[in-house]
Design a protein around this motif. Structure first.
Motif, PDB file in Angstrom:
ATOM      1  N   ASP A   2     -45.395  88.218 -48.906  1.00 32.81           N
ATOM      2  CA  ASP A   2     -45.534  89.286 -50.649  1.00 32.81           C
ATOM      3  C   ASP A   2     -45.350  90.527 -50.675  1.00 32.81           C
ATOM      4  O   ASP A   2     -44.859  91.274 -51.610  1.00 32.81           O
ATOM      5  N   PHE A   3     -46.206  90.455 -49.772  1.00 32.34           N
ATOM      6  CA  PHE A   3     -46.755  92.131 -48.909  1.00 32.34           C
ATOM      7  C   PHE A   3     -46.480  92.686 -48.207  1.00 32.34           C
ATOM      8  O   PHE A   3     -47.694  92.321 -47.357  1.00 32.34           O
ATOM      9  N   SER A   4     -45.952  93.993 -48.220  1.00 26.76           N
ATOM     10  CA  SER A   4     -45.478  93.466 -46.450  1.00 26.76           C
ATOM     11  C   SER A   4     -46.297  95.749 -46.424  1.00 26.76           C
ATOM     12  O   SER A   4     -45.146  95.985 -47.160  1.00 26.76           O
ATOM     13  N   ILE A   5     -46.923  95.442 -45.526  1.00 25.84           N
ATOM     14  CA  ILE A   5     -47.181  97.095 -45.102  1.00 25.84           C
ATOM     15  C   ILE A   5     -46.676  97.354 -44.069  1.00 25.84           C
ATOM     16  O   ILE A   5     -47.377  97.058 -42.985  1.00 25.84           O
ATOM     17  N   ILE A   6     -45.612  98.831 -44.089  1.00 22.31           N
ATOM     18  CA  ILE A   6     -45.403  98.863 -42.653  1.00 22.31           C
ATOM     19  C   ILE A   6     -45.931 100.171 -42.090  1.00 22.31           C
ATOM     20  O   ILE A   6     -44.726 100.921 -43.425  1.00 22.31           O
ATOM     21  N   ILE A  28     -42.692  94.811 -51.965  1.00 26.22           N
ATOM     22  CA  ILE A  28     -43.205  93.300 -52.743  1.00 26.22           C
ATOM     23  C   ILE A  28     -41.921  92.732 -52.345  1.00 26.22           C
ATOM     24  O   ILE A  28     -40.734  92.841 -52.336  1.00 26.22           O
ATOM     25  N   GLY A  29     -42.323  91.433 -52.489  1.00 27.02           N
ATOM     26  CA  GLY A  29     -41.454  89.949 -52.482  1.00 27.02           C
ATOM     27  C   GLY A  29     -40.833  89.421 -51.840  1.00 27.02           C
ATOM     28  O   GLY A  29     -40.513  88.486 -52.169  1.00 27.02           O
ATOM     29  N   GLY A  30     -41.033  89.905 -50.618  1.00 24.35           N
ATOM     30  CA  GLY A  30     -40.819  88.526 -49.383  1.00 24.35           C
ATOM     31  C   GLY A  30     -40.699  87.832 -49.046  1.00 24.35           C
ATOM     32  O   GLY A  30     -42.551  87.154 -49.740  1.00 24.35           O
ATOM     33  N   LYS A  31     -40.527  86.586 -49.132  1.00 20.64           N
ATOM     34  CA  LYS A  31     -40.326  85.156 -49.235  1.00 20.64           C
ATOM     35  C   LYS A  31     -39.570  84.246 -48.684  1.00 20.64           C
ATOM     36  O   LYS A  31     -38.076  84.448 -48.186  1.00 20.64           O
ATOM     37  N   ALA A  32     -39.154  83.264 -48.553  1.00 21.51           N
ATOM     38  CA  ALA A  32     -38.821  82.009 -48.417  1.00 21.51           C
ATOM     39  C   ALA A  32     -37.477  81.446 -49.542  1.00 21.51           C
ATOM     40  O   ALA A  32     -37.806  82.056 -50.729  1.00 21.51           O
ATOM     41  N   THR A  33     -36.864  79.912 -49.580  1.00 21.66           N
ATOM     42  CA  THR A  33     -35.958  80.110 -50.275  1.00 21.66           C
ATOM     43  C   THR A  33     -36.118  79.321 -51.273  1.00 21.66           C
ATOM     44  O   THR A  33     -36.368  79.932 -52.634  1.00 21.66           O
ATOM     45  N   ILE A  34     -37.647  78.835 -51.305  1.00 20.71           N
ATOM     46  CA  ILE A  34     -37.976  77.920 -52.295  1.00 20.71           C
ATOM     47  C   ILE A  34     -38.962  78.982 -53.391  1.00 20.71           C
ATOM     48  O   ILE A  34     -39.597  80.215 -53.100  1.00 20.71           O
ATOM     49  N   LEU A  35     -38.577  79.214 -54.343  1.00 18.96           N
ATOM     50  CA  LEU A  35     -37.327  77.884 -55.047  1.00 18.96           C
ATOM     51  C   LEU A  35     -35.979  78.972 -55.148  1.00 18.96           C
ATOM     52  O   LEU A  35     -35.044  79.001 -55.437  1.00 18.96           O
ATOM     53  N   SER A  74     -38.297  91.477 -49.056  1.00 13.89           N
ATOM     54  CA  SER A  74     -39.833  92.788 -49.602  1.00 13.89           C
ATOM     55  C   SER A  74     -38.123  94.179 -50.042  1.00 13.89           C
ATOM     56  O   SER A  74     -37.810  94.272 -48.940  1.00 13.89           O
ATOM     57  N   TRP A  75     -39.316  94.359 -51.108  1.00 11.09           N
ATOM     58  CA  TRP A  75     -38.683  95.473 -51.098  1.00 11.09           C
ATOM     59  C   TRP A  75     -39.280  96.657 -51.220  1.00 11.09           C
ATOM     60  O   TRP A  75     -40.610  96.928 -51.953  1.00 11.09           O
ATOM     61  N   VAL A  76     -39.183  98.112 -51.642  1.00 10.24           N
ATOM     62  CA  VAL A  76     -40.100  99.203 -51.766  1.00 10.24           C
ATOM     63  C   VAL A  76     -40.307  99.435 -52.591  1.00 10.24           C
ATOM     64  O   VAL A  76     -40.123  99.814 -53.942  1.00 10.24           O
ATOM     65  N   ILE A  77     -42.087  99.681 -52.823  1.00  5.47           N
ATOM     66  CA  ILE A  77     -42.202 100.221 -54.450  1.00  5.47           C
ATOM     67  C   ILE A  77     -43.496 101.149 -54.212  1.00  5.47           C
ATOM     68  O   ILE A  77     -43.443 102.048 -55.300  1.00  5.47           O
ATOM     69  N   VAL A  78     -44.032 101.522 -52.785  1.00  3.45           N
ATOM     70  CA  VAL A  78     -44.470 102.595 -53.008  1.00  3.45           C
ATOM     71  C   VAL A  78     -43.673 103.315 -51.052  1.00  3.45           C
ATOM     72  O   VAL A  78     -43.891 102.550 -50.288  1.00  3.45           O
ATOM     73  N   PRO A  79     -43.340 104.324 -51.463  1.00  3.97           N
ATOM     74  CA  PRO A  79     -42.249 105.050 -50.220  1.00  3.97           C
ATOM     75  C   PRO A  79     -43.772 105.191 -49.707  1.00  3.97           C
ATOM     76  O   PRO A  79     -43.444 105.192 -47.858  1.00  3.97           O
ATOM     77  N   TRP A  80     -44.151 105.818 -49.194  1.00  2.27           N
ATOM     78  CA  TRP A  80     -45.539 106.502 -49.319  1.00  2.27           C
ATOM     79  C   TRP A  80     -46.313 106.226 -48.894  1.00  2.27           C
ATOM     80  O   TRP A  80     -47.266 106.173 -50.517  1.00  2.27           O
ATOM     81  N   MET A  81     -47.919 106.644 -48.637  1.00  2.00           N
ATOM     82  CA  MET A  81     -49.364 106.229 -49.071  1.00  2.00           C
ATOM     83  C   MET A  81     -49.765 106.014 -47.618  1.00  2.00           C
ATOM     84  O   MET A  81     -49.827 105.330 -46.217  1.00  2.00           O
ATOM     85  N   GLU A  82     -50.697 107.398 -47.300  1.00  2.00           N
ATOM     86  CA  GLU A  82     -51.470 107.227 -46.733  1.00  2.00           C
ATOM     87  C   GLU A  82     -52.754 106.091 -46.187  1.00  2.00           C
ATOM     88  O   GLU A  82     -53.442 105.441 -47.544  1.00  2.00           O
ATOM     89  N   MET A  83     -52.962 105.727 -45.057  1.00  2.00           N
ATOM     90  CA  MET A  83     -53.064 104.655 -44.073  1.00  2.00           C
ATOM     91  C   MET A  83     -55.189 104.554 -43.811  1.00  2.00           C
ATOM     92  O   MET A  83     -55.165 104.187 -42.886  1.00  2.00           O
ATOM     93  N   LYS A  84     -55.996 105.386 -44.563  1.00  2.00           N
ATOM     94  CA  LYS A  84     -57.351 105.975 -43.952  1.00  2.00           C
ATOM     95  C   LYS A  84     -58.245 105.063 -44.368  1.00  2.00           C
ATOM     96  O   LYS A  84     -58.596 104.902 -45.973  1.00  2.00           O
ATOM     97  N   PRO A  85     -59.135 103.729 -43.745  1.00  2.00           N
ATOM     98  CA  PRO A  85     -60.382 103.695 -44.519  1.00  2.00           C
ATOM     99  C   PRO A  85     -61.155 104.293 -45.679  1.00  2.00           C
ATOM    100  O   PRO A  85     -60.835 105.346 -45.388  1.00  2.00           O
ATOM    101  N   PRO A  86     -61.751 104.126 -46.122  1.00  5.62           N
ATOM    102  CA  PRO A  86     -61.937 102.465 -46.947  1.00  5.62           C
ATOM    103  C   PRO A  86     -60.627 102.234 -48.041  1.00  5.62           C
ATOM    104  O   PRO A  86     -60.676 100.964 -48.504  1.00  5.62           O
TER     105      PRO A  86
END
Lengths: 356, 395
Positions: free
Chosen positions: B219-223, B300-307, B313-325
């Motif tokens: 549902d929430f894909s971080i790539i 966001i949004g990735g899922k199998a068929t039901i229902l 998933s489609w883009v909601i944030v094209p870019w975010m830095e990924m640093k702790p925390p």
């Protein structure tokens, strides 16, 4: 009942305690990798360290006896470290190149295949099936075994046009998420649920059962304190059964599998794509599902003959066109292939550009 | 195991691929539950019908998920799988193990369960297949004592998973293992106590090759991706050419945006045309690398068929830095969950809710600005919704 002594919410073991020393030392510092032979990778770090990976196919369903045997090998050759991939492969991580051959010899003795890299058929990701699920329209492990026996030569070698990812899901819930695989095998039902009217009101809430139907085929039946199903609207998705055990959808005579093709998740070259229907129904024919194995083989063989170097199944089909796909594979195109659910229209050919 | 007890399944002992039937038979000699498990599967092969009953709520103290109830519909004939519940055990990030840790899991499962496992389930957990109800708490206690915890099940945050990332991949643009572990620890309550409309999956891929299928299976894909130009080592390009590699045909001609040129032995990129698809890097890993300005795209949004059909998933944030925390990411997740929890119907995935209520409502609720990267193309119809404050009153 055992006493509650356990700590809760401790989370998984920290990954850093699971990494071999060479990985810790070179974490984030890998420079490049090469495939040495099918199933054997070398990753070279910026400081020249080399990590060898031997990728091994597994049935995913494993006894602790087998897991311990795998541990024995990892102790013998990999200082007690190993990992698994997102496609159920086992990866042995070695620092000593001279240990690769003896490890592979030991794996051969255990009957475990080395491969699944580059332009090969990767291991099949799959669900539980009849083995351990209550909504399964088919088995998963048995189909996987039969197909991988047939595609074995493509797992242990890299002679396909591109990588081939096959997935099996045993019902439309698709815990295996087979909707984006090069070849997807999907358990399906084909008949409306049988309603246990005596039991329904005891075990289910009628509004919940009604609301569970995506096509509005289920209506309350107040006289019987139950529900009724409009057979013309039911598309056998089984969602009502998931919500209510009195909506029995299993039908041994009519359940079986559909085959969908052309999906991918990688963003390389083309955007990720859904798998699309190739064969609407094949029977459940355990123990080896010969019709399914033959159908997969036909699609794979046609792809091998016709695809250009580097073309995934979906990329090949998009290039030649679906009309050519059906022609070349000999798979009949039927009304079942034309979408009639809620996103159908964008799949209709609204152009005169097609091949005759 | 008695001969000819499972004549259909015996057929699956043949052939070169490793046979789960052989393995289950070995386990069946030591554990009657594994034996009955195989015999019950044989019955399914005979009947072409599943022999597990529907549902049944079981669990361990303090948890609402992580153990899935499973009961055979033929308890008299197969008494050792009468109760055959599943544990989902949260895997370490990236599926790395020491043999010591794996042996501990095996020992626990030898004591309390059938001895059969999956490495791994579709979401990423270790699956322990089949324990009777009376063993559940003791099994969990033993797992916990050995440093393992349960994963998600039901309407909760499912166990996050991540690709191998920087542990063994030069393509990794983010620290997938650390991020996966961090989110898993941050959201223990959300994983262990179902409280939402439905399941919510997070998957973390280090680069756009997406080896964990985040875009299809979460549902929430971080790539992971990068912002600047990919890096080209011209000496290594020459080595590929000298080795006979067809740079023009297999790399340049396949670039989806024609952002590469190969002239005079040099490979040149037009950075503003590159969509970071990874193809050229995959083909020439010694010569090409992602750029230096690394982060992640959020979809966001990735899922199998039901229902409502399968979604990618489609883009909601094209870019975010990924640093702790990872606070910005965690805040966004919490805002999404709050909106979904408030508005979602029973068994409505977040992607289906966005489909039902529209991206404009979603974006407003979670505080994201619309950007063209969110769509392939704009709408082709004029059915535009306006907020009341954007228009005057009619009459």
């Amino acid at each position: 009942m055992a006493k509650v002594v356990a700590k809760t919410d401790i989370g998984p073991p920290h990954y850093s305690n699971m990494l071999p020393p060479i990985v810790k030392e070179n974490y984030g510092k890998w420079a490049y990798h090469e495939i040495l032979t099918p199933g054997v990778l070398v990753h070279v770090s910026e400081n020249g360290d080399k990590l060898y990976t031997v990728r091994v196919g597994s049935p995913r369903l494993m006894s602790i006896l087998m897991v311990r045997e795998i541990c024995d090998l990892a102790d013998k050759y990999c200082d007690g470290y190993l990992r698994f991939t997102s496609r159920h492969n086992i990866e042995f991580l070695l620092t000593d190149e001279s240990k690769i051959e003896p490890l592979i010899a030991d794996l051969e003795k255990m009957g475990l295949p080395v491969g699944g890299t580059g332009h090969s058929a990767s291991n099949i990701i799959h669900t539980q099936g009849w083995l351990h699920c209550h909504t399964a329209a088919t088995d998963a492990s048995g189909i996987v075994k039969a197909i991988m026996d047939d595609l074995y030569e493509y797992f242990v070698d890299m002679k396909l046009p591109a990588k081939l990812k096959v997935a099996v899901a045993c019902c439309l819930n698709m815990c295996g998420a087979v909707h984006c695989s090069d070849i997807a095998i999907l358990g399906i039902h084909r008949t409306v649920p049988k309603i246990d009217h005596e039991r329904l009101h005891q075990v289910c809430e009628i509004p919940t059962v009604v609301a569970s139907c995506p096509t509005g085929a289920i209506r309350p039946d107040p006289k019987r304190k139950s529900v009724k199903v409009n057979e013309e609207k039911c598309m056998y998705c089984g969602n009502c059964y998931t919500m209510c055990p009195a909506m029995q959808i299993m039908d041994p005579e009519n359940d079986g599998v559909a085959i969908m093709v052309g999906g991918k998740v990688s963003n390389a070259r083309t955007a990720p794509m859904f798998s699309r229907l190739a064969i609407p129904f094949l029977p459940n024919n355990p123990p080896r599902w010969p019709e399914v194995v033959e159908a997969v083989r036909n699609i794979v063989d046609t792809w091998i003959r016709d695809a250009r170097e580097g073309e995934r199944v979906g990329e090949w089909i998009e290039r030649i066109g679906w009309e050519r796909f059906f022609e070349k594979t000999g798979i009949p195109f039927t009304e079942k292939h034309i979408d009639d659910y809620i996103f159908s229209v964008p799949t209709f050919r609204s152009t005169t550009q097609f091949k005759s | 195991m008695a001969d000819k007890e499972t004549p259909l399944l015996d057929e699956l002992e043949k052939g070169p691929w490793p046979s789960f039937v052989k393995d289950m038979k070995r386990m069946g000699e030591k554990n009657p539950a594994a034996r009955d498990h195989l015999r019950l599967l044989e019955k399914s092969y005979e009947d072409k019908l599943v022999h597990w009953k529907h549902g049944g709520i079981v669990g361990v103290q303090g948890y609402g998920g992580g153990v899935i109830g499973r009961y055979s519909d033929m308890p008299e004939e197969f008494p050792h799988v009468r109760e055959f519940h599943t544990f989902r055990v949260n895997q370490p990030s990236g599926w790395f193990y020491t043999t010591e840790a794996l042996r501990k899991l095996c020992d626990v499962w030898e004591t309390y369960g059938s001895g059969m496992t999956n490495f791994h389930g579709s979401t990423g957990d270790v699956i322990l297949l089949g324990a009777p109800t009376e063993n559940l708490q003791a099994c969990f206690n033993a797992l916990s004592e050995n440093g393992f915890d349960l994963g998600g099940s039901g309407s909760d945050l499912r166990t996050p998973s991540a690709c191998v990332g920087p542990a063994r991949c030069e393509y990794a643009c983010i620290d997938t293992l650390d991020l996966c572990h961090d989110l898993t620890m941050e959201f223990q309550d959300e994983i262990h106590r179902p409280m939402w409309p439905y399941k919510f999956k997070i998957k973390i891929a280090g680069c756009p090759n997406d080896c964990v299928a985040a875009i299809a299976r979460s549902d929430f894909s971080i790539i992971g991706t990068w912002k600047d130009a990919l890096k080209i080592d011209q000496d290594a390009v020459k080595e590929y050419a000298e080795a006979g590699f067809d740079i023009q045909g297999l790399v340049v001609d396949k670039c989806p945006t024609k952002a590469l040129k190969y002239e005079g032995g040099r490979l040149e990129l037009v950075p503003e045309d590159c969509t970071k698809c990874m193809h050229c890097i995959n083909k020439m890993p010694k010569a090409l690398r992602p750029g230096d300005e690394k982060g992640a795209a959020l979809l966001i949004g990735g899922k199998a068929t039901i229902l409502q059909s399968a979604f990618l998933s489609w883009v909601i944030v094209p870019w975010m830095e990924m640093k702790p925390p990872y606070d910005e990411l965690k805040d966004l997740l919490r805002r999404i969950w709050e909106w979904w929890d408030e508005n979602g119907k029973v068994r409505e995935r977040v992607g289906e809710l966005i489909y039902r209520l529209g991206m404009r409502n979603f974006l407003k609720a979670v505080g994201l600005k619309p950007v063209p990267q969110m769509v392939f193309r704009p709408r082709a119809n004029p059915y535009i919704f306006w907020w009341p404050e954007e228009v005057g009153k009619n009459g």
